[in-house]
Motif scaffolding. Sequence first.
Motif, mmCIF file in Angstrom:
data_model
loop_
_atom_site.group_PDB
_atom_site.id
_atom_site.type_symbol
_atom_site.label_atom_id
_atom_site.label_comp_id
_atom_site.label_asym_id
_atom_site.label_seq_id
_atom_site.Cartn_x
_atom_site.Cartn_y
_atom_site.Cartn_z
ATOM 1 N N PHE A 77 -8.636 -24.031 66.052
ATOM 2 C CA PHE A 77 -8.508 -22.988 65.036
ATOM 3 C C PHE A 77 -9.038 -23.487 63.690
ATOM 4 O O PHE A 77 -9.819 -22.808 63.021
ATOM 5 N N ILE A 78 -8.625 -24.700 63.331
ATOM 6 C CA ILE A 78 -9.074 -25.286 62.053
ATOM 7 C C ILE A 78 -10.584 -25.494 62.069
ATOM 8 O O ILE A 78 -11.285 -25.187 61.095
ATOM 9 N N GLU A 79 -11.114 -25.995 63.180
ATOM 10 C CA GLU A 79 -12.563 -26.186 63.287
ATOM 11 C C GLU A 79 -13.299 -24.858 63.208
ATOM 12 O O GLU A 79 -14.369 -24.766 62.604
ATOM 13 N N GLY A 80 -12.756 -23.817 63.840
ATOM 14 C CA GLY A 80 -13.383 -22.497 63.790
ATOM 15 C C GLY A 80 -13.390 -21.913 62.391
ATOM 16 O O GLY A 80 -14.365 -21.274 61.979
ATOM 17 N N VAL A 81 -12.319 -22.124 61.644
ATOM 18 C CA VAL A 81 -12.260 -21.640 60.261
ATOM 19 C C VAL A 81 -13.283 -22.383 59.410
ATOM 20 O O VAL A 81 -13.992 -21.790 58.589
ATOM 21 N N LYS A 82 -13.380 -23.701 59.605
ATOM 22 C CA LYS A 82 -14.337 -24.502 58.824
ATOM 23 C C LYS A 82 -15.782 -24.172 59.181
ATOM 24 O O LYS A 82 -16.676 -24.301 58.340
ATOM 25 N N ALA A 83 -16.040 -23.771 60.418
ATOM 26 C CA ALA A 83 -17.402 -23.502 60.871
ATOM 27 C C ALA A 83 -17.921 -22.139 60.405
ATOM 28 O O ALA A 83 -19.114 -21.874 60.520
ATOM 29 N N SER A 84 -17.049 -21.281 59.918
ATOM 30 C CA SER A 84 -17.514 -19.958 59.481
ATOM 31 C C SER A 84 -18.385 -20.092 58.235
ATOM 32 O O SER A 84 -18.133 -20.919 57.367
ATOM 33 N N GLU A 85 -19.430 -19.293 58.206
ATOM 34 C CA GLU A 85 -20.386 -19.334 57.108
ATOM 35 C C GLU A 85 -20.181 -18.136 56.195
ATOM 36 O O GLU A 85 -19.609 -17.126 56.615
ATOM 37 N N PRO A 86 -20.632 -18.222 54.956
ATOM 38 C CA PRO A 86 -20.388 -17.141 53.991
ATOM 39 C C PRO A 86 -20.890 -15.764 54.433
ATOM 40 O O PRO A 86 -20.267 -14.762 54.147
ATOM 41 N N GLY A 87 -21.987 -15.669 55.160
ATOM 42 C CA GLY A 87 -22.536 -14.375 55.550
ATOM 43 C C GLY A 87 -21.975 -13.819 56.847
ATOM 44 O O GLY A 87 -22.391 -12.747 57.297
ATOM 45 N N ASP A 88 -21.041 -14.500 57.490
ATOM 46 C CA ASP A 88 -20.493 -14.067 58.780
ATOM 47 C C ASP A 88 -19.629 -12.820 58.613
ATOM 48 O O ASP A 88 -18.877 -12.673 57.653
ATOM 49 N N THR A 89 -19.708 -11.950 59.614
ATOM 50 C CA THR A 89 -18.824 -10.777 59.640
ATOM 51 C C THR A 89 -17.454 -11.216 60.139
ATOM 52 O O THR A 89 -17.293 -12.315 60.692
ATOM 53 N N LEU A 90 -16.464 -10.349 59.980
ATOM 54 C CA LEU A 90 -15.105 -10.662 60.436
ATOM 55 C C LEU A 90 -15.089 -10.871 61.953
ATOM 56 O O LEU A 90 -14.423 -11.782 62.453
#
Length: 185
Positions: A77-90
């Motif tokens: 979960f933590i890795e997934g949150v960190k991997a999200s990029e600014p332009g990603d949709t929800l």
Amino acid sequence: MAHHAGDNDGDGQKRRLYNPYQDLQVPIQNLYKLPTSPEFLFQEESLAQRRSWGENLTYFTGIGYLSGSVLGAGKGFIEGVKASEPGDTLKLRVNRILNGSGHTGRKFGNRVGIIGLIYAGMESGMVAIRDTDDVINSVVAGLGTGAFYRAAAGLRSAAVAGVIGGSVVGLSVAAKQAVKRYVPI
């Protein structure tokens, strides 16, 4: 003759009365006599104060898989949150988080479940070989589990893992004894 809770039955066993309808407002009064102590098929089973090797195997493997999966899912979960990029949709962020949690949770769950499986087998083997159930069996099983699990990585890695496994089991047994001594159950 009316039986009260805790009365002896004709066979010398203590029994308690059970009314399945006690909380309902119905006039039915069926009472069942249930034993107050565990029932065993064979008398030898009642003398043993520990789980059988099969129960031990199931318990340690299940607890290991469950705890490893929960910890791995948290890490994913933590890795997934960190991997999200600014332009990603929800939707894309949620997908990254779920994929990371599922992948890492499975990986950790399988590893810790295998460690539990090896430990349960070694501990049950030690009890069978030594014909006694004490702390030494648990610590040696922890030591052997760590060494066996890391044996493919080399002798040094296996020795370090064995020391860690034995230490973790020794500390957990000591903590369990301290809690048992100071907290009445």
